[in-house]
Motif scaffolding. Structure first.
Motif, PDB file in Angstrom:
ATOM      1  N   SER A 105       0.802  -0.998   0.339  1.00  0.00           N
ATOM      2  CA  SER A 105       0.054  -0.203  -0.320  1.00  0.00           C
ATOM      3  C   SER A 105       0.963   1.275  -0.246  1.00  0.00           C
ATOM      4  CB  SER A 105      -0.664  -0.641   1.259  1.00  0.00           C
ATOM      5  OG  SER A 105      -1.984  -1.345   1.255  1.00  0.00           O
ATOM      6  N   GLN A 106       1.660   1.445   0.889  1.00  0.00           N
ATOM      7  CA  GLN A 106       2.738   2.644   0.518  1.00  0.00           C
ATOM      8  C   GLN A 106       3.463   2.438  -0.303  1.00  0.00           C
ATOM      9  OE1 GLN A 106       3.475   4.081   3.081  1.00  0.00           O
ATOM     10  NE2 GLN A 106       5.094   5.779   2.503  1.00  0.00           N
ATOM     11  N   LYS A 107       3.956   1.728  -0.695  1.00  0.00           N
ATOM     12  CA  LYS A 107       4.165   2.157  -2.611  1.00  0.00           C
ATOM     13  C   LYS A 107       3.590   2.051  -3.491  1.00  0.00           C
ATOM     14  CE  LYS A 107       8.761  -0.403  -1.574  1.00  0.00           C
ATOM     15  NZ  LYS A 107       9.769   0.398  -2.020  1.00  0.00           N
ATOM     16  N   ALA A 108       2.465   2.028  -3.705  1.00  0.00           N
ATOM     17  CA  ALA A 108       1.646   2.376  -4.130  1.00  0.00           C
ATOM     18  C   ALA A 108       0.745   4.529  -3.876  1.00  0.00           C
ATOM     19  CB  ALA A 108      -0.239   2.196  -4.008  1.00  0.00           C
ATOM     20  N   LYS A 109       1.203   4.298  -2.547  1.00  0.00           N
ATOM     21  CA  LYS A 109       1.108   5.874  -2.133  1.00  0.00           C
ATOM     22  C   LYS A 109       2.489   6.341  -2.811  1.00  0.00           C
ATOM     23  CE  LYS A 109       0.847   9.254   2.046  1.00  0.00           C
ATOM     24  NZ  LYS A 109       1.453   8.443   3.686  1.00  0.00           N
ATOM     25  N   GLU A 110       3.169   6.221  -2.484  1.00  0.00           N
ATOM     26  CA  GLU A 110       4.485   6.839  -3.243  1.00  0.00           C
ATOM     27  C   GLU A 110       4.500   6.627  -4.549  1.00  0.00           C
ATOM     28  OE1 GLU A 110       8.409   4.310  -1.957  1.00  0.00           O
ATOM     29  OE2 GLU A 110       7.627   4.716   0.459  1.00  0.00           O
TER      30      GLU A 110
ATOM     31  N   GLY B  23       1.924   7.189  -6.431  1.00  0.00           N
ATOM     32  CA  GLY B  23       1.084   8.649  -6.846  1.00  0.00           C
ATOM     33  C   GLY B  23      -0.543   7.393  -7.341  1.00  0.00           C
ATOM     34  N   THR B  24      -0.315   6.694  -6.719  1.00  0.00           N
ATOM     35  CA  THR B  24      -2.195   5.390  -7.406  1.00  0.00           C
ATOM     36  C   THR B  24      -2.328   5.265  -5.942  1.00  0.00           C
ATOM     37  OG1 THR B  24      -0.475   3.676  -6.828  1.00  0.00           O
ATOM     38  CG2 THR B  24      -0.364   4.521  -8.766  1.00  0.00           C
ATOM     39  N   ASP B  25      -3.339   4.294  -6.159  1.00  0.00           N
ATOM     40  CA  ASP B  25      -4.523   4.651  -4.934  1.00  0.00           C
ATOM     41  C   ASP B  25      -4.339   2.741  -4.867  1.00  0.00           C
ATOM     42  OD1 ASP B  25      -6.608   6.543  -5.609  1.00  0.00           O
ATOM     43  OD2 ASP B  25      -6.456   6.075  -7.537  1.00  0.00           O
ATOM     44  N   GLU B  26      -4.343   1.886  -5.469  1.00  0.00           N
ATOM     45  CA  GLU B  26      -3.884   0.051  -4.510  1.00  0.00           C
ATOM     46  C   GLU B  26      -3.134  -0.323  -6.119  1.00  0.00           C
ATOM     47  OE1 GLU B  26      -3.805  -1.953  -2.232  1.00  0.00           O
ATOM     48  OE2 GLU B  26      -6.451  -2.516  -2.904  1.00  0.00           O
ATOM     49  N   THR B  27      -2.805  -1.261  -4.822  1.00  0.00           N
ATOM     50  CA  THR B  27      -1.700  -2.401  -5.470  1.00  0.00           C
ATOM     51  C   THR B  27      -2.253  -3.725  -5.907  1.00  0.00           C
ATOM     52  OG1 THR B  27       0.271  -1.365  -4.311  1.00  0.00           O
ATOM     53  CG2 THR B  27       0.411  -3.602  -5.671  1.00  0.00           C
TER      54      THR B  27
END
Length: 285
Positions: free
Chosen positions: A155-160, A162-166
């Motif tokens: 989830s953190q990778k998705a945030k970094e 600039g996306t909403d979910e993985t």
């Protein structure tokens, strides 16, 4: 009360309550949880969530300190104590408190936690962005445990990014998301990964499948590939607090947007079920 916390019979605010240091959740993540939306002070799909909660606890030999009916009544009563019309309702049970040891006694009784706070549902008409990531989590994804570090990292990778979910995948096979289920529409058919040990059986996904049957939309529950994902007419992401979101981007590439009519029909049917169940007039009030 604007936000409520409950631990082992004590009610207060999250700031007021304390948890015993020896609760096994601190050392092992030793517990299971479930969560839903509260609308008009009703826990949405309460029985479905309780069934999954008790099944998860049984799979890990955790003793929930009350029967299913009593817990449902408790959650409903606690929800009635919190201000507002739409809420996030979360509950968990840990194995209990005791000296740190990998083994545990047969007489250990679980500790129940509840947290209820105001919530706002996302607009299903607003598209979301996604990324993909190889799924290297443990192979018991069907149990909703508290061991969520792999999902937290994803989830953190998705945030970094600039996306909403993985979206997770094992090799070429798409499984689920970090904290959601993912399904696709292709050629008027709804495809979804079967409920095996590789995914958590999403209650929202299950009800979306039922909605498809009611609408006469064909459903096939089988694994689908990354290529099928990228080529899908629509990509649908569901969770207990996001019933039917759709994606327009994965790994920076445009996706979906090819069957808005079927997507809208499914969204409307799922939202109608929620409104009917809760007695609310709108998804956002």
């Amino acid at each position: 009360m604007k936000e409520l916390a409950y631990y082992d019979g004590t009610i207060g605010t999250p700031e007021e309550l304390t948890v015993p240091f020896n609760d096994r959740v601190h050392f092992f993540g030793d517990g299971v949880y479930d969560a839903s939306v509260g609308g008009n002070h009703k826990v949405y799909l309460l029985e479905d969530h309780l069934d999954r909660f008790y099944s998860s606890a049984k799979a890990l030999d955790i003793k929930i300190p009350m029967e299913k009916k009593e817990l449902g009544e408790l959650l409903t009563r606690l929800l009635s104590m919190v201000e507002g019309e739409t809420h996030f309702v979360y509950w968990q049970v840990t194995r209990g408190a005791g000296a740190r040891n990998h083994t545990y006694g047969d007489d250990m009784t679980g500790k129940l936690w509840v947290m209820i706070r105001p919530n706002k549902l996302n607009d299903p008409d607003v598209p979301i962005k996604l990324i993909t990531r190889e799924d290297t989590r443990f192979y018991h994804c069907n149990i909703k445990t508290l061991n969520l570090i792999p999902s937290v990292i994803a989830s953190q990778k998705a945030k970094e990014a600039g996306t909403d979910e993985t979206i997770f995948h094992r090799g070429d096979i798409v499984t689920e998301c970090a904290h959601s289920n993912v399904s696709i529409l292709k050629g008027g058919v709804f495809y979804s990964h079967p409920n095996d040990t590789m995914i958590l059986r999403g209650i929202s996904k299950t009800h979306m499948i039922s909605a498809c049957y009611r609408l006469g939309i064909a459903v096939i529950e089988r694994p689908f590939t990354l290529s099928e994902l990228m080529d899908a007419d629509e990509i649908i992401v569901t969770s207990s607090s996001n019933f039917c979101l759709h994606a327009n981007q994965i790994d920076g590439k445009p996706v979906g947007g090819k069957d808005p009519v079927s997507l809208s029909r499914i969204q409307n049917e799922v939202i109608s079920e929620y409104l009917s169940y809760t007695g609310k007039n709108s998804l956002f009030d």
